[in-house]
Design a protein around this motif. Structure first.
Motif, PDB file in Angstrom:
ATOM      1  N   ARG A   1       7.209 -11.396  -5.628  1.00  0.00           N
ATOM      2  CA  ARG A   1       8.391 -12.075  -6.171  1.00  0.00           C
ATOM      3  C   ARG A   1       9.133 -12.834  -5.076  1.00  0.00           C
ATOM      4  O   ARG A   1       9.544 -13.978  -5.275  1.00  0.00           O
ATOM      5  CB  ARG A   1       9.323 -11.057  -6.839  1.00  0.00           C
TER       6      ARG A   1
ATOM      7  N   ARG B   1       7.264  -6.587  -5.004  1.00  0.00           N
ATOM      8  CA  ARG B   1       8.486  -7.112  -4.381  1.00  0.00           C
ATOM      9  C   ARG B   1       8.155  -8.305  -3.490  1.00  0.00           C
ATOM     10  O   ARG B   1       8.844  -9.335  -3.524  1.00  0.00           O
ATOM     11  CB  ARG B   1       9.186  -6.019  -3.563  1.00  0.00           C
TER      12      ARG B   1
ATOM     13  N   HIS C   1       9.927  -5.956 -13.008  1.00  0.00           N
ATOM     14  CA  HIS C   1      11.299  -5.957 -12.487  1.00  0.00           C
ATOM     15  C   HIS C   1      12.374  -6.135 -13.560  1.00  0.00           C
ATOM     16  O   HIS C   1      13.563  -6.041 -13.256  1.00  0.00           O
ATOM     17  CB  HIS C   1      11.457  -7.061 -11.435  1.00  0.00           C
TER      18      HIS C   1
END
Length: 339
Positions: free
Chosen positions: A17, A14, A81
């Motif tokens: 990204r 996370r 994702h």
């Protein structure tokens, strides 16, 4: 489940990204809270990871680890994702400058004379996908920071960045552009195509980039016959002129140079002396006149000089003397006087 979508790495991906899509940063901070996370992250990075600890993760380095195993960071994030990395068009325009400036600032290059023009060029013409820009910009800046003219540290493209500096690749394009804007190129920056091409012949044998020249003082010549005939050395033989390998091994040496009394010989001598600050050995106008007189008296047929040589940096009278006489003298012709 792959090694990339382990639950211990959910927060790690996370943040990766978020950093890529946010623009302007080339690294993120990740807190390793427990042994499980430390183990999984250590497997990903191929190094031991302590816990609890906070790790600074470079996007460029992370991408390198992943590419070593056949993928890339954008591909992994898309797989984990379920959606590709991307920015809006308006974001791309506004963040590209920030990304490039950040990379240069991190490596002490933002104030270089070429920096502003390079940033504009990469943003407009670099053809680098926005998600990959932070990583490639950081790689480029890291490489450029190493390529300082003084002291020159000879290396190869592969040693700097593996295959990413092969011609046509994005990283190679933007590093080469920065070098051009700085008024230099790969070779003048001390970067050879590879470590083994065109090894240089010396009294020690053939030397590549990975070898060391033992002598501090060396005589540079053109003909291998001088090496074979026992001319006092140590010698370096340059039949093809001042090659990149020769430049590497002559850096920092005390050099004297001899060559042919020909246009090519004068040109190579000028290059060697300019590169090394060395001295000419038995290459004056007087040496030329003596050689011609001696050889003609012995009945030696000398080749005709068909073009005027450039001016010799060590003796302004030499080019005119050769042009007036109209004959060429090679190292083989004067070999007995050099032994």
């Amino acid at each position: 489940m792959t090694e990339y979508d382990r639950p211990e790495l959910a927060e790690f991906w996370r943040l990766a990204r978020e950093t890529m899509e946010g623009g302007g940063r080339s690294a993120f901070s990740f807190r390793v809270e427990d042994a499980g996370t430390a183990t999984v992250l250590g497997e990903l990075l191929r190094k031991p990871v302590a816990h609890p600890a906070r790790r600074q993760i470079s996007l460029a380095r992370l991408d390198e680890h992943i590419r070593a195993h056949g993928s890339s960071l954008p591909e992994v994030l898309e797989s984990v994702h379920g959606k590709p990395i991307g920015l809006s068009t308006s974001q791309e325009s506004s963040t590209a400058d920030a990304v490039l400036k950040f990379a240069l600032r991190e490596h002490g290059l933002l104030q270089e004379s070429w920096a502003a023009e390079w940033i504009e060029h990469v943003r407009r013409y670099g053809k680098i996908p926005q998600p990959a820009l932070p990583m490639i910009a950081n790689q480029a800046a890291s490489i450029l920071a190493r390529l300082r003219p003084e002291p020159r540290r000879w290396t190869t493209r592969f040693a700097l960045a593996g295959n990413d500096l092969d011609d046509g690749r994005p990283l190679a394009r933007i590093v080469r552009k920065a070098l051009a804007l700085a008024g230099t190129d790969w070779e003048r920056s001390g970067v050879l195509p590879d470590a083994y091409r065109n090894p240089v012949l010396t009294s020690q044998g053939y030397l590549t980039l990975n070898d060391s020249l033992a002598a501090q003082e060396i005589t540079v010549v053109r003909s291998p016959r001088l090496l074979e005939s026992g001319v006092p050395g140590p010698l370096m033989v340059l039949p093809d002129g001042l090659t990149p390998q020769a430049r590497h091994h002559l850096d920092g040496r005390t050099v004297r140079c001899h060559h042919d009394f020909t246009p090519d010989g004068i040109r190579v001598m000028n290059e060697v002396l300019a590169w090394t600050g060395g001295t000419a050995w038995r290459m004056s106008a007087a040496d030329y006149r003596e050689a011609v007189a001696t050889l003609i008296a012995r009945g030696v047929e000398l080749p005709t000089l068909k073009s005027r040589p450039e001016e010799a940096s060590w003796d302004p009278a030499l080019a005119e003397t050769m042009a007036t006489t109209g004959l060429m003298v090679t190292e083989e012709h004067v070999l007995p006087s050099l032994v």
